[in-house]
Design a protein around this motif. Structure first.
Motif, PDB file in Angstrom:
ATOM      1  N   ASP A  58       0.825  -1.211   0.000  1.00 54.78           N
ATOM      2  CA  ASP A  58       0.000   0.000   0.000  1.00 54.78           C
ATOM      3  C   ASP A  58       0.862   1.265   0.000  1.00 54.78           C
ATOM      4  N   GLU A  59       0.212   2.413   0.021  1.00 55.95           N
ATOM      5  CA  GLU A  59       0.926   3.694  -0.077  1.00 55.95           C
ATOM      6  C   GLU A  59       1.747   4.016   1.170  1.00 55.95           C
ATOM      7  N   HIS A  60       1.562   3.243   2.248  1.00 52.10           N
ATOM      8  CA  HIS A  60       2.325   3.437   3.482  1.00 52.10           C
ATOM      9  C   HIS A  60       3.476   2.437   3.617  1.00 52.10           C
ATOM     10  N   GLY A  61       3.645   1.578   2.613  1.00 55.63           N
ATOM     11  CA  GLY A  61       4.717   0.589   2.653  1.00 55.63           C
ATOM     12  C   GLY A  61       4.360  -0.684   3.387  1.00 55.63           C
ATOM     13  N   ASN A  62       3.060  -0.937   3.563  1.00 52.38           N
ATOM     14  CA  ASN A  62       2.600  -2.162   4.224  1.00 52.38           C
ATOM     15  C   ASN A  62       2.129  -3.176   3.195  1.00 52.38           C
ATOM     16  N   ILE A  63       2.488  -4.430   3.393  1.00 50.16           N
ATOM     17  CA  ILE A  63       1.983  -5.493   2.519  1.00 50.16           C
ATOM     18  C   ILE A  63       0.509  -5.679   2.836  1.00 50.16           C
ATOM     19  N   THR A  64      -0.325  -5.621   1.789  1.00 50.00           N
ATOM     20  CA  THR A  64      -1.776  -5.652   1.992  1.00 50.00           C
ATOM     21  C   THR A  64      -2.325  -7.046   2.243  1.00 50.00           C
ATOM     22  N   GLY A  65      -1.580  -8.082   1.882  1.00 52.96           N
ATOM     23  CA  GLY A  65      -2.075  -9.445   1.971  1.00 52.96           C
ATOM     24  C   GLY A  65      -2.531  -9.963   0.623  1.00 52.96           C
ATOM     25  N   GLU A  66      -2.734  -9.048  -0.352  1.00 50.12           N
ATOM     26  CA  GLU A  66      -3.104  -9.486  -1.695  1.00 50.12           C
ATOM     27  C   GLU A  66      -1.883 -10.103  -2.366  1.00 50.12           C
ATOM     28  N   PHE A  67      -2.039 -11.307  -2.888  1.00 49.64           N
ATOM     29  CA  PHE A  67      -0.964 -12.021  -3.573  1.00 49.64           C
ATOM     30  C   PHE A  67      -1.434 -12.381  -4.969  1.00 49.64           C
ATOM     31  N   GLN A  68      -0.588 -12.104  -5.938  1.00 46.63           N
ATOM     32  CA  GLN A  68      -0.904 -12.491  -7.313  1.00 46.63           C
ATOM     33  C   GLN A  68       0.134 -13.507  -7.761  1.00 46.63           C
ATOM     34  N   ALA A  69      -0.345 -14.706  -8.086  1.00 45.00           N
ATOM     35  CA  ALA A  69       0.528 -15.783  -8.524  1.00 45.00           C
ATOM     36  C   ALA A  69       0.965 -15.593  -9.960  1.00 45.00           C
ATOM     37  N   ASN A  70       2.150 -16.065 -10.266  1.00 45.19           N
ATOM     38  CA  ASN A  70       2.684 -16.009 -11.624  1.00 45.19           C
ATOM     39  C   ASN A  70       2.357 -17.329 -12.323  1.00 45.19           C
ATOM     40  N   PRO A  71       1.552 -17.319 -13.363  1.00 44.90           N
ATOM     41  CA  PRO A  71       1.209 -18.565 -14.055  1.00 44.90           C
ATOM     42  C   PRO A  71       2.397 -19.190 -14.784  1.00 44.90           C
ATOM     43  N   LYS A  72       3.481 -18.431 -14.958  1.00 45.92           N
ATOM     44  CA  LYS A  72       4.678 -18.961 -15.617  1.00 45.92           C
ATOM     45  C   LYS A  72       5.636 -19.631 -14.630  1.00 45.92           C
ATOM     46  N   TYR A  73       5.342 -19.543 -13.346  1.00 44.35           N
ATOM     47  CA  TYR A  73       6.212 -20.139 -12.331  1.00 44.35           C
ATOM     48  C   TYR A  73       6.250 -21.663 -12.498  1.00 44.35           C
ATOM     49  N   ARG A  74       7.479 -22.226 -12.472  1.00 43.67           N
ATOM     50  CA  ARG A  74       7.647 -23.659 -12.711  1.00 43.67           C
ATOM     51  C   ARG A  74       8.250 -24.426 -11.551  1.00 43.67           C
ATOM     52  N   GLY A  75       8.321 -23.831 -10.386  1.00 43.67           N
ATOM     53  CA  GLY A  75       8.846 -24.534  -9.227  1.00 43.67           C
ATOM     54  C   GLY A  75      10.268 -24.126  -8.896  1.00 43.67           C
ATOM     55  N   GLU A  76      10.757 -24.657  -7.801  1.00 39.76           N
ATOM     56  CA  GLU A  76      12.094 -24.332  -7.338  1.00 39.76           C
ATOM     57  C   GLU A  76      13.134 -24.795  -8.356  1.00 39.76           C
ATOM     58  N   PRO A  77      14.228 -24.008  -8.481  1.00 39.70           N
ATOM     59  CA  PRO A  77      15.284 -24.399  -9.435  1.00 39.70           C
ATOM     60  C   PRO A  77      16.048 -25.608  -8.954  1.00 39.70           C
TER      61      PRO A  77
END
Length: 77
Positions: A58-77
């Motif tokens: 947010d505008e105060h530098g706090n993590i809002t809790g909203e998470f957006q996943a990356n559909p291109k993510y393929r797991g740990e290297p």
């Protein structure tokens, strides 16, 4: 437009932000903090498949809790 789809907080890749992520959010209000798989330096190119997703800040530098996943993510290297 944001390229990642929204997921519920119960997503298997959404985790509680680390202290480092909270500090990064404080330093970058109004943006996003990315959750990265693997070890990358601050100047390294990060391939999209290693980005798990992002937490909204947010505008105060706090993590809002909203998470957006990356559909291109393929797991740990």
């Amino acid at each position: 437009m944001w390229p990642f789809k929204k997921v519920a907080a119960v997503s298997p890749i959404a985790v509680t932000p680390t202290p480092e992520m909270v500090a990064e959010a404080k330093a970058n209000p109004g943006g996003w903090v990315y959750q990265i798989a693997g070890s990358f330096g601050p100047n390294d190119h990060i391939p999209p498949e290693f980005i798990k997703g992002a937490f909204k800040v947010d505008e105060h530098g706090n993590i809002t809790g909203e998470f957006q996943a990356n559909p291109k993510y393929r797991g740990e290297p």
